[in-house]
Motif scaffolding. Structure first.
Motif, PDB file in Angstrom:
ATOM      1  N   LYS A   2      42.145  58.483  43.050  1.00 58.87           N
ATOM      2  CA  LYS A   2      42.172  57.245  43.826  1.00 58.87           C
ATOM      3  C   LYS A   2      42.514  56.054  42.927  1.00 58.87           C
ATOM      4  O   LYS A   2      42.123  56.008  41.757  1.00 58.87           O
ATOM      5  N   ASN A   3      43.224  55.096  43.492  1.00 61.53           N
ATOM      6  CA  ASN A   3      43.571  53.865  42.792  1.00 61.53           C
ATOM      7  C   ASN A   3      42.586  52.766  43.160  1.00 61.53           C
ATOM      8  O   ASN A   3      42.337  52.522  44.351  1.00 61.53           O
ATOM      9  N   ILE A   4      42.062  52.100  42.144  1.00 59.55           N
ATOM     10  CA  ILE A   4      41.130  50.992  42.341  1.00 59.55           C
ATOM     11  C   ILE A   4      41.755  49.724  41.788  1.00 59.55           C
ATOM     12  O   ILE A   4      42.226  49.702  40.646  1.00 59.55           O
ATOM     13  N   VAL A   5      41.749  48.667  42.572  1.00 56.72           N
ATOM     14  CA  VAL A   5      42.167  47.342  42.115  1.00 56.72           C
ATOM     15  C   VAL A   5      40.938  46.441  42.126  1.00 56.72           C
ATOM     16  O   VAL A   5      40.203  46.396  43.119  1.00 56.72           O
ATOM     17  N   ILE A   6      40.708  45.748  41.028  1.00 56.80           N
ATOM     18  CA  ILE A   6      39.535  44.889  40.891  1.00 56.80           C
ATOM     19  C   ILE A   6      39.984  43.437  40.795  1.00 56.80           C
ATOM     20  O   ILE A   6      40.890  43.107  40.026  1.00 56.80           O
ATOM     21  N   LEU A   7      39.338  42.569  41.577  1.00 56.79           N
ATOM     22  CA  LEU A   7      39.636  41.141  41.579  1.00 56.79           C
ATOM     23  C   LEU A   7      38.530  40.377  40.860  1.00 56.79           C
ATOM     24  O   LEU A   7      37.341  40.598  41.121  1.00 56.79           O
ATOM     25  N   ILE A   8      38.921  39.479  39.957  1.00 58.84           N
ATOM     26  CA  ILE A   8      37.959  38.686  39.205  1.00 58.84           C
ATOM     27  C   ILE A   8      38.392  37.219  39.200  1.00 58.84           C
ATOM     28  O   ILE A   8      39.551  36.897  39.495  1.00 58.84           O
ATOM     29  N   SER A   9      37.444  36.355  38.829  1.00 56.01           N
ATOM     30  CA  SER A   9      37.764  34.941  38.624  1.00 56.01           C
ATOM     31  C   SER A   9      37.324  34.445  37.250  1.00 56.01           C
ATOM     32  O   SER A   9      37.712  33.351  36.840  1.00 56.01           O
ATOM     33  N   ILE A  31      41.692  52.824  37.324  1.00 57.46           N
ATOM     34  CA  ILE A  31      41.704  51.391  37.570  1.00 57.46           C
ATOM     35  C   ILE A  31      43.166  50.971  37.488  1.00 57.46           C
ATOM     36  O   ILE A  31      43.746  50.865  36.404  1.00 57.46           O
ATOM     37  N   ALA A  32      43.784  50.755  38.639  1.00 59.52           N
ATOM     38  CA  ALA A  32      45.225  50.505  38.700  1.00 59.52           C
ATOM     39  C   ALA A  32      45.583  49.113  38.211  1.00 59.52           C
ATOM     40  O   ALA A  32      46.666  48.918  37.636  1.00 59.52           O
ATOM     41  N   ALA A  33      44.691  48.147  38.429  1.00 59.28           N
ATOM     42  CA  ALA A  33      44.992  46.777  38.000  1.00 59.28           C
ATOM     43  C   ALA A  33      43.741  45.913  38.091  1.00 59.28           C
ATOM     44  O   ALA A  33      42.837  46.172  38.894  1.00 59.28           O
ATOM     45  N   ILE A  34      43.742  44.881  37.246  1.00 63.82           N
ATOM     46  CA  ILE A  34      42.767  43.796  37.337  1.00 63.82           C
ATOM     47  C   ILE A  34      43.558  42.550  37.696  1.00 63.82           C
ATOM     48  O   ILE A  34      44.499  42.173  36.989  1.00 63.82           O
ATOM     49  N   ILE A  35      43.200  41.917  38.804  1.00 68.58           N
ATOM     50  CA  ILE A  35      43.925  40.738  39.282  1.00 68.58           C
ATOM     51  C   ILE A  35      42.959  39.552  39.336  1.00 68.58           C
ATOM     52  O   ILE A  35      41.821  39.684  39.782  1.00 68.58           O
ATOM     53  N   SER A  36      43.441  38.395  38.866  1.00 64.74           N
ATOM     54  CA  SER A  36      42.611  37.187  38.895  1.00 64.74           C
ATOM     55  C   SER A  36      43.344  36.068  39.612  1.00 64.74           C
ATOM     56  O   SER A  36      44.581  36.022  39.635  1.00 64.74           O
ATOM     57  N   ASN A  37      42.574  35.156  40.173  1.00 63.30           N
ATOM     58  CA  ASN A  37      43.151  33.951  40.755  1.00 63.30           C
ATOM     59  C   ASN A  37      43.188  32.810  39.744  1.00 63.30           C
ATOM     60  O   ASN A  37      43.606  31.704  40.057  1.00 63.30           O
ATOM     61  N   ARG A  38      42.738  33.118  38.503  1.00 64.18           N
ATOM     62  CA  ARG A  38      42.759  32.116  37.431  1.00 64.18           C
ATOM     63  C   ARG A  38      43.376  32.723  36.178  1.00 64.18           C
ATOM     64  O   ARG A  38      42.946  33.783  35.713  1.00 64.18           O
ATOM     65  N   ALA A  39      44.366  32.034  35.629  1.00 64.27           N
ATOM     66  CA  ALA A  39      45.044  32.548  34.440  1.00 64.27           C
ATOM     67  C   ALA A  39      44.142  32.549  33.216  1.00 64.27           C
ATOM     68  O   ALA A  39      44.370  33.308  32.271  1.00 64.27           O
ATOM     69  N   ASP A  40      43.098  31.700  33.227  1.00 62.75           N
ATOM     70  CA  ASP A  40      42.214  31.603  32.064  1.00 62.75           C
ATOM     71  C   ASP A  40      40.977  32.490  32.183  1.00 62.75           C
ATOM     72  O   ASP A  40      40.038  32.371  31.384  1.00 62.75           O
ATOM     73  N   ALA A  41      40.944  33.382  33.152  1.00 64.59           N
ATOM     74  CA  ALA A  41      39.788  34.275  33.311  1.00 64.59           C
ATOM     75  C   ALA A  41      39.675  35.181  32.085  1.00 64.59           C
ATOM     76  O   ALA A  41      40.606  35.931  31.775  1.00 64.59           O
ATOM     77  N   LEU A  83      40.994  51.460  47.089  1.00 66.54           N
ATOM     78  CA  LEU A  83      39.794  50.623  47.131  1.00 66.54           C
ATOM     79  C   LEU A  83      40.083  49.320  46.405  1.00 66.54           C
ATOM     80  O   LEU A  83      40.685  49.322  45.331  1.00 66.54           O
ATOM     81  N   VAL A  84      39.625  48.211  46.995  1.00 65.29           N
ATOM     82  CA  VAL A  84      39.698  46.897  46.356  1.00 65.29           C
ATOM     83  C   VAL A  84      38.268  46.427  46.111  1.00 65.29           C
ATOM     84  O   VAL A  84      37.436  46.442  47.024  1.00 65.29           O
ATOM     85  N   GLY A 103      37.143  48.728  55.481  1.00 60.35           N
ATOM     86  CA  GLY A 103      36.596  50.000  55.037  1.00 60.35           C
ATOM     87  C   GLY A 103      36.957  50.373  53.615  1.00 60.35           C
ATOM     88  O   GLY A 103      36.553  51.437  53.130  1.00 60.35           O
ATOM     89  N   ARG A 104      37.708  49.509  52.924  1.00 58.65           N
ATOM     90  CA  ARG A 104      38.050  49.794  51.527  1.00 58.65           C
ATOM     91  C   ARG A 104      38.030  48.535  50.667  1.00 58.65           C
ATOM     92  O   ARG A 104      38.771  48.398  49.702  1.00 58.65           O
TER      93      ARG A 104
END
Length: 204
Positions: A2-9, A31-41, A83-84, A103-104
């Protein structure tokens, strides 16, 4: 797998706990990717050092929440997630975004939901004089800090607790229950029936 994408700030301490557990316990997931809404995270630095792809979708570049959510959704979907995971992602997501990942989409909240949704949960706990506080992992719905609860952990509230001390005690439990809940999802053990989460026995 399974692919997991994790969102952080920010620093993404729960993200780190999940990454380390996935590797140590050899989950059938990546863990397919870590995505942030802030470039300085600062969590992006950890992810890059761990060899995990990273991406940034800067929220302040989008005056409308719906436009940001559309851009974020496109970036997430480029990694074909099963999963996100929201790990300290400090954005309120629109209903269409949440429904797309129905559900994901998992979140962790620093209180024993349904008590103390929203911000400043530790200060709320101290102000109300509760004797037990904690954290909750839940599936995300369009209602803020609601949704079917997957796991919870409780900690005592001590007489001389400050907001910071209580937050650190809760965070230590978050680092235990969030990886556990994500692993349950990866193993296909979670289902939602009538608004409640059911955990299947591992032998099933």
């Amino acid at each position: 797998m399974k692919n997991i994408v994790i969102l952080i700030s920010g620093r993404g301490s729960n993200m780190q706990a999940i990454v380390e557990a996935a590797r140590a316990e050899k989950w059938p997931a990546r863990i397919a990717a870590i995505i942030s809404n802030r470039a300085d995270a600062s969590g992006l630095e950890y992810a890059a050092a761990a060899g995990i792809p990273t991406a940034v979708v800067v929220s302040k570049d989008y005056p409308e929440r719906s436009d940001f959510d559309a851009a974020l959704r496109a970036k997430i979907d480029s990694y074909t997630p099963d999963l996100v995971v929201l790990a300290g992602f400090m954005r309120i997501l629109t209903a269409p975004f949440v429904e797309h990942y129905d559900g994901r989409l998992l979140n962790i909240h620093p209180s024993l939901l349904p008590s103390f949704p929203g911000l400043a949960t530790h200060q709320q706990a101290l102000s109300f004089g509760v004797k037990v506080h904690g954290a909750s992992v839940h599936f995300v719905t369009a209602d803020l800090d609601h949704g079917p609860i997957v796991a919870q952990a409780a900690v005592p509230v001590l007489q001389d607790d400050t907001e910071h001390v209580l937050a650190e005690r809760v965070l230590a439990q978050e680092h235990i229950i969030y990886p556990r809940a994500v692993r349950w999802f990866v193993e296909g053990r979670l289902s939602i029936e009538n608004g409640r989460v059911h955990l299947a026995d591992q032998a099933q």
